[in-house]
Write a protein that holds these residues in place. Structure first.
Motif, PDB file in Angstrom:
ATOM      1  N   ILE A 136      86.936 -23.775  85.873  1.00 35.85           N
ATOM      2  CA  ILE A 136      87.457 -24.500  87.025  1.00 35.85           C
ATOM      3  C   ILE A 136      88.091 -25.785  86.511  1.00 35.85           C
ATOM      4  N   ALA A 137      89.365 -25.929  86.749  1.00 35.34           N
ATOM      5  CA  ALA A 137      90.077 -27.106  86.279  1.00 35.34           C
ATOM      6  C   ALA A 137      90.089 -28.189  87.352  1.00 35.34           C
ATOM      7  N   ALA A 138      90.014 -29.426  86.893  1.00 38.03           N
ATOM      8  CA  ALA A 138      90.136 -30.590  87.782  1.00 38.03           C
ATOM      9  C   ALA A 138      89.280 -30.416  89.032  1.00 38.03           C
ATOM     10  N   SER A 139      87.986 -30.344  88.835  1.00 44.62           N
ATOM     11  CA  SER A 139      87.075 -30.039  89.939  1.00 44.62           C
ATOM     12  C   SER A 139      87.177 -31.057  91.077  1.00 44.62           C
ATOM     13  N   GLN A 140      86.923 -30.561  92.285  1.00 43.05           N
ATOM     14  CA  GLN A 140      86.998 -31.376  93.492  1.00 43.05           C
ATOM     15  C   GLN A 140      85.699 -31.220  94.285  1.00 43.05           C
ATOM     16  N   PRO A 141      85.366 -32.208  95.112  1.00 41.18           N
ATOM     17  CA  PRO A 141      84.138 -32.077  95.926  1.00 41.18           C
ATOM     18  C   PRO A 141      84.107 -30.794  96.755  1.00 41.18           C
ATOM     19  N   GLY A 142      85.262 -30.330  97.179  1.00 40.97           N
ATOM     20  CA  GLY A 142      85.333 -29.083  97.946  1.00 40.97           C
ATOM     21  C   GLY A 142      84.982 -27.855  97.148  1.00 40.97           C
ATOM     22  N   ASP A 143      84.879 -27.997  95.843  1.00 41.70           N
ATOM     23  CA  ASP A 143      84.464 -26.866  95.005  1.00 41.70           C
ATOM     24  C   ASP A 143      82.949 -26.687  95.016  1.00 41.70           C
ATOM     25  N   SER A 144      82.240 -27.626  95.599  1.00 43.23           N
ATOM     26  CA  SER A 144      80.774 -27.550  95.638  1.00 43.23           C
ATOM     27  C   SER A 144      80.346 -26.306  96.406  1.00 43.23           C
ATOM     28  N   ALA A 145      79.581 -25.458  95.756  1.00 40.90           N
ATOM     29  CA  ALA A 145      79.149 -24.175  96.329  1.00 40.90           C
ATOM     30  C   ALA A 145      78.314 -23.464  95.271  1.00 40.90           C
ATOM     31  N   THR A 146      77.835 -22.281  95.627  1.00 42.53           N
ATOM     32  CA  THR A 146      77.195 -21.424  94.634  1.00 42.53           C
ATOM     33  C   THR A 146      78.203 -20.376  94.190  1.00 42.53           C
ATOM     34  N   TYR A 147      78.298 -20.185  92.895  1.00 37.94           N
ATOM     35  CA  TYR A 147      79.235 -19.217  92.330  1.00 37.94           C
ATOM     36  C   TYR A 147      78.443 -18.039  91.773  1.00 37.94           C
ATOM     37  N   LEU A 148      78.811 -16.861  92.239  1.00 38.16           N
ATOM     38  CA  LEU A 148      78.108 -15.638  91.854  1.00 38.16           C
ATOM     39  C   LEU A 148      79.017 -14.742  91.033  1.00 38.16           C
ATOM     40  N   CYS A 149      78.455 -14.175  90.008  1.00 38.50           N
ATOM     41  CA  CYS A 149      79.132 -13.191  89.168  1.00 38.50           C
ATOM     42  C   CYS A 149      78.519 -11.831  89.494  1.00 38.50           C
ATOM     43  N   ALA A 150      79.332 -10.789  89.570  1.00 32.30           N
ATOM     44  CA  ALA A 150      78.820  -9.454  89.873  1.00 32.30           C
ATOM     45  C   ALA A 150      79.581  -8.419  89.071  1.00 32.30           C
TER      46      ALA A 150
END
Lengths: 117, 112
Positions: free
Chosen positions: B77-91
Motif C-alpha cells: 500500500i503506497a502513501a497510506s491514508q487514514p481511510g485505509d484503516s481496516a482489516t485486510y484478508l488474504c484468501a
C-alpha cells in the motif's frame, strides 16, 4: 462487479428459537453458494457449500441439523439456524459463485449479524 | 489441509507511509489468491485477485504480488491514508474452485 445481498443485516433472537438468513445474487446466477461464519476478531470460516438443487456439503464440525441450508434457485440460498443458542451469535456471510467474471470467483454478501440472547 | 497465515496481525503507521502486508500459504496448488478489505462490522470488499499464473496485480495505490512456488503473497500500500484503516484478508482458492481459505487478517490503523 456482481452483487450479492443478505437479509436481514442484523437480527436478535431468543435462545431456543430459529432464525432464517437469506442470500440473493442480484445480477448473476449463482450455481454455487457458500456460507461462512466469523467470530469477533477472527477470520472467516467456511461452514457449508451448496449447489443449486442439491444438498449442502458441510465442513467438519458444523452441525447440519442445526444449520439448515437450502439452495432452491440459482439466485437464492437460505441458512436457518435452528434452536439458536448464545454461542451461535456470530457474523454470517454468504457468497455466490457463478459462470461470469473470473473463473471460481466468489462474490460476497454484506453479512448478517446474529445475536442470540 | 491448506493453511493461510498473515503477518503482522496488527499494524499502526502514520499517514503517508508505504507499507507491506504479508500472506503465506502451505499448499502451493492454488487456483488464485485474493486480497480483501473488511471494515468493522461490514462485509468483504475485493481489492485484488491474482491468478496462479500471474506474478502481480495493481489497482491504484495497491500492488499485490504472488510467488506461488514459495507460498507467499504481499500487498503493498503506497502513501497510506487514514481511510485505509481496516482489516485486510488474504484468501487462496484451491484448484477445484470449491474452497477459499482465509488468513487471520491484518488489522491496519493509519494515524493522521
Amino acid at each position: 462487479g456482481a452483487v450479492v445481498s443478505q437479509h436481514p443485516s442484523w437480527v436478535i433472537c431468543k435462545s431456543g428459537t430459529s432464525v432464517k438468513i437469506e442470500c440473493r445474487s442480484l445480477d448473476f446466477q449463482a450455481t454455487t453458494m457458500f456460507w461462512y461464519r466469523q467470530f469477533p476478531k477472527q477470520s472467516l470460516m467456511l461452514m457449508a457449500t451448496s449447489n443449486e438443487g442439491s444438498k449442502a456439503t458441510y465442513e467438519q464440525g458444523v452441525e447440519k441439523d442445526k444449520f439448515l441450508i437450502n439452495h432452491a434457485s440459482l439466485t437464492l440460498s437460505t441458512l436457518t439456524v435452528t434452536s439458536a443458542h448464545p454461542e451461535d451469535s456470530s457474523f454470517y456471510i454468504c457468497s455466490g459463485q457463478g459462470t461470469g467474471g473470473f473463473k471460481y470467483e466468489q462474490y460476497f454478501g454484506p453479512g448478517t449479524r446474529l445475536t442470540v440472547t | 489441509k491448506q493453511e493461510v497465515t498473515q503477518i503482522p496481525a496488527a499494524l499502526s503507521v502514520p499517514e503517508g507511509e508505504n507499507l507491506v502486508l504479508n500472506c503465506s500459504f502451505t499448499d502451493s496448488a492454488i487456483y488464485n489468491l485474493q486480497w480483501f478489505r473488511q471494515d468493522p462490522g461490514k462485509g468483504l470488499t475485493s481489492l485484488l485477485l491474482i491468478q496462479s499464473s500471474q506474478r502481480e496485480q495493481t489497482s491504484g495505490r495497491l500492488n499485490a504480488s504472488l510467488d506461488k512456488s514459495s507460498g507467499r503473497s504481499t500487498l503493498y500500500i503506497a502513501a497510506s491514508q487514514p481511510g485505509d484503516s481496516a482489516t485486510y484478508l488474504c484468501a487462496v482458492m484451491n484448484n477445484a474452485g470449491n474452497m477459499l481459505t482465509f488468513g487471520g487478517g491484518t488489522r491496519l490503523m493509519v494515524k493522521p
